[in-house]
Enzyme design. Structure first.
Site, mmCIF file in Angstrom:
data_model
loop_
_atom_site.group_PDB
_atom_site.id
_atom_site.type_symbol
_atom_site.label_atom_id
_atom_site.label_comp_id
_atom_site.label_asym_id
_atom_site.label_seq_id
_atom_site.Cartn_x
_atom_site.Cartn_y
_atom_site.Cartn_z
ATOM 1 N N ASP A 121 -13.116 -2.228 0.451
ATOM 2 C CA ASP A 121 -12.992 -3.389 -0.428
ATOM 3 C C ASP A 121 -13.795 -4.584 0.062
ATOM 4 O OD1 ASP A 121 -11.195 -3.918 1.702
ATOM 5 O OD2 ASP A 121 -9.949 -5.192 0.429
ATOM 6 N N ASP A 172 -16.282 -1.927 4.591
ATOM 7 C CA ASP A 172 -15.148 -1.067 4.272
ATOM 8 C C ASP A 172 -14.983 -0.965 2.757
ATOM 9 O OD1 ASP A 172 -13.976 -3.523 3.647
ATOM 10 O OD2 ASP A 172 -12.045 -3.006 4.548
ATOM 11 N N SER A 205 -8.132 -0.730 0.380
ATOM 12 C CA SER A 205 -8.865 -1.172 1.562
ATOM 13 C C SER A 205 -9.545 0.011 2.249
ATOM 14 C CB SER A 205 -7.932 -1.919 2.514
ATOM 15 O OG SER A 205 -8.649 -2.520 3.552
ATOM 16 N N HIS A 206 -9.171 0.294 3.515
ATOM 17 C CA HIS A 206 -9.813 1.376 4.265
ATOM 18 C C HIS A 206 -8.926 2.617 4.342
ATOM 19 C CE1 HIS A 206 -7.244 -0.718 7.164
ATOM 20 N NE2 HIS A 206 -7.135 0.440 7.760
ATOM 21 N N LYS A 231 -3.436 -6.738 -2.805
ATOM 22 C CA LYS A 231 -3.496 -7.918 -1.951
ATOM 23 C C LYS A 231 -3.272 -9.131 -2.847
ATOM 24 C CE LYS A 231 -6.530 -5.856 1.538
ATOM 25 N NZ LYS A 231 -7.849 -5.856 2.212
ATOM 26 N N ASP A 243 -14.023 -6.475 2.727
ATOM 27 C CA ASP A 243 -13.578 -7.618 3.526
ATOM 28 C C ASP A 243 -13.738 -7.383 5.022
ATOM 29 O OD1 ASP A 243 -11.455 -5.875 3.963
ATOM 30 O OD2 ASP A 243 -9.938 -7.151 3.025
ATOM 31 N N ARG A 244 -14.217 -6.192 5.409
ATOM 32 C CA ARG A 244 -14.454 -5.914 6.836
ATOM 33 C C ARG A 244 -15.893 -5.459 7.020
ATOM 34 N NH1 ARG A 244 -11.289 -1.971 9.703
ATOM 35 N NH2 ARG A 244 -11.322 -0.740 7.819
ATOM 36 N N HIS A 277 -12.638 -7.925 10.220
ATOM 37 C CA HIS A 277 -12.314 -9.042 9.332
ATOM 38 C C HIS A 277 -12.822 -10.315 10.005
ATOM 39 C CE1 HIS A 277 -9.444 -7.124 6.501
ATOM 40 N NE2 HIS A 277 -9.032 -6.412 7.540
ATOM 41 N N ARG A 324 0.845 -1.208 0.000
ATOM 42 C CA ARG A 324 0.000 0.000 0.000
ATOM 43 C C ARG A 324 0.867 1.241 0.000
ATOM 44 N NH1 ARG A 324 -4.948 -1.058 4.298
ATOM 45 N NH2 ARG A 324 -4.943 -3.316 4.018
#
Length: 456
Positions: free
Chosen positions: A239, A237, A104-105, A114, A241-242, A324, A16
């Site tokens: 993407d 979030d 992501s966030h 990822k 995944d959370r 997650h 990132r």
């Protein structure tokens, strides 16, 4: 030809950086070429590639694919979608690896990657090895192909496979992230009444930032639940995944609490199963898992770390405080917020209670949320080590699973370096407010000695 990455983008469990500053098109191309090299040397030849909805993602995706193709692998593009959809594609299509372009966030100007190889997270030393391959020019060469695969319908169908949860009135806030179209399709198929917010994908995040660990980002969902008198709601979030959850009374249900609710029906189905939770999770969760006959294991934070530990321990389920949630029993072992929502609906239905009633039953503790403090990148690890040295000298009871988790008569406090941003993170939990205040005061004193203020 060689390439050197900015050292700050090579995180422990993904890549990132800030686009145009520490991460650019040439980096994405080199990451693709280096990853293709690793895939081929592992005997693979096909890589699935997806992307989130950030404004820079199409550019980075195109450059990444250029690098993958130049490294001699065939690319299967799955298009715009959440990270779990890419993981699903990697697990179910005839491919050997996968890459999701996502920030992501992180803030809207950030982005990253990822990576998955042979159904396992690609992290730690493997990510650092991509830098070695690029810096030495130790690349495989070739000419791969590029094809497209539409996986969203199959993915949504898998989310619902075997679902027999009840019909509830539910709020859903996608935060303008990549999960929006999946949530739209999922809720058309779920029983019940569904109220959707911010499902249009927009990488500028015009309504609020898509990070459900920050209470302010749940304000729209809480208002929707109150206005429509809904049973509960979920937030996602950037993407997908959370997951964040809010009950009918507007209370946030944190990741460790969600795991406690999910563990109960699971441990009835799989007695004695192993349940993994990260170092930020409540003691009450570990106690609850053991009381239900499960085996509780504490893990380092980080989606890649937890997925690897789950495999090692044969765990059925795992979670991070940050939302997650990973499912190995009846699923593929990766973190998937949409699937977590479906499983939570099932757990609520099986309990015969409302979510608010289930939250009422959880042990009462006083805990801070996960607090993130921005620090210079070159101080991120050093601050934690300075504090560790001081508290060790004082004879503190320290768990070093990830950073330092210090137990006291009041409860415990945690300090660790973020693996995704130039920041340190902290959390504390006590039996009552006075104890929490004492723990936070201890953290503040230690941070001040290292030149950091929690209020900054």
């Amino acid at each position: 030809m060689t390439h050197r990455f900015h050292p700050t983008i090579l995180r422990d469990y993904d890549i990132r950086g800030t686009v145009g500053d520490t991460l650019n098109e040439a980096d994405a191309r080199a990451i693709g070429h280096s990853f293709a090299t690793r895939v081929r040397r592992a005997g693979g030849r096909r890589v699935a590639v997806g992307r989130d909805g950030r404004t820079s993602s199409p550019m980075l995706e195109a450059a990444l694919i250029d690098g993958l193709v130049a490294g001699g692998v065939d690319v299967v593009r799955t298009g715009l979608g959440p990270s779990p959809m890419l993981y699903f594609a990697e697990a179910t299509l005839e491919v050997d690896a996968g890459v999701q372009v996502t920030g992501s966030h992180n803030p809207a100007g950030d982005n990253g990657f990822k990576l998955v190889l042979a159904n396992e997270s690609f992290f730690g030393d493997d990510i650092r090895d991509l830098a070695r391959v690029a810096e030495t020019g130790d690349w495989e060469q070739g000419t791969g192909s590029v094809t497209d695969a539409s996986v969203r319908e199959d993915y949504v169908a898998r989310l619902l496979a075997g679902h027999a949860g009840g019909a509830y009135r539910v709020g859903w806030d996608a935060g303008n992230g990549a999960a929006g179209p999946v949530i739209e399709q999922l809720t058309r198929l779920l029983p019940g009444e569904h109220h959707l917010l911010h499902t249009e994908v927009d990488g500028t995040f015009p309504n609020h930032h898509p990070d459900p660990t920050v209470p302010a980002n749940l304000a729209d969902l809480r208002a929707l639940i109150a206005r429509e008198r809904l049973d509960f709601g979920f937030a996602f979030d950037g993407d997908g995944d959370r997951i964040g959850a809010v009950d009918a009374r507007g209370r946030i249900v944190w990741g460790d609490q969600m795991l406690a609710l999910l563990a109960e029906p699971l441990l009835r189905e799989v007695p004695g199963a192993t349940v993994v939770a990260d170092v930020k999770s409540s003691n009450a969760l570990f106690d609850r898992v053991r009381a239900l006959g499960g085996r509780a294991v504490m893990a380092k934070s980080g989606h890649s770390q937890i997925k690897a530990l789950m495999r090692q321990e044969g765990a059925a389920i795992a979670a991070e405080l940050s939302g997650h949630i990973f499912f190995a029993h009846d699923y593929y072992g990766f973190d998937d917020a949409a699937y977590a929502a479906v499983r939570l609906i099932r757990a609520i239905d099986l309990s015969g209670c409302t979510l608010a009633e289930l939250v009422d039953r959880l042990p009462a503790t006083c805990a801070s949320p996960e607090l993130r403090i921005a620090v210079p990148e070159d101080r991120r690890l050093a601050i934690v080590e300075e504090v560790r040295a001081r508290v060790q000298d004082n004879g503190a009871d320290i768990d070093s699973t990830d950073g330092l988790r210090v137990s006291t008569n009041d409860g415990w406090w945690l300090l660790r370096a973020s693996n995704t941003q130039a920041a340190i993170t902290l959390r504390a939990e006590a039996r009552d407010e006075a104890g929490l205040d004492r723990l936070l005061a201890t953290i503040d004193r230690q941070l001040a000695l290292s030149g950091v203020s929690r209020e900054a």
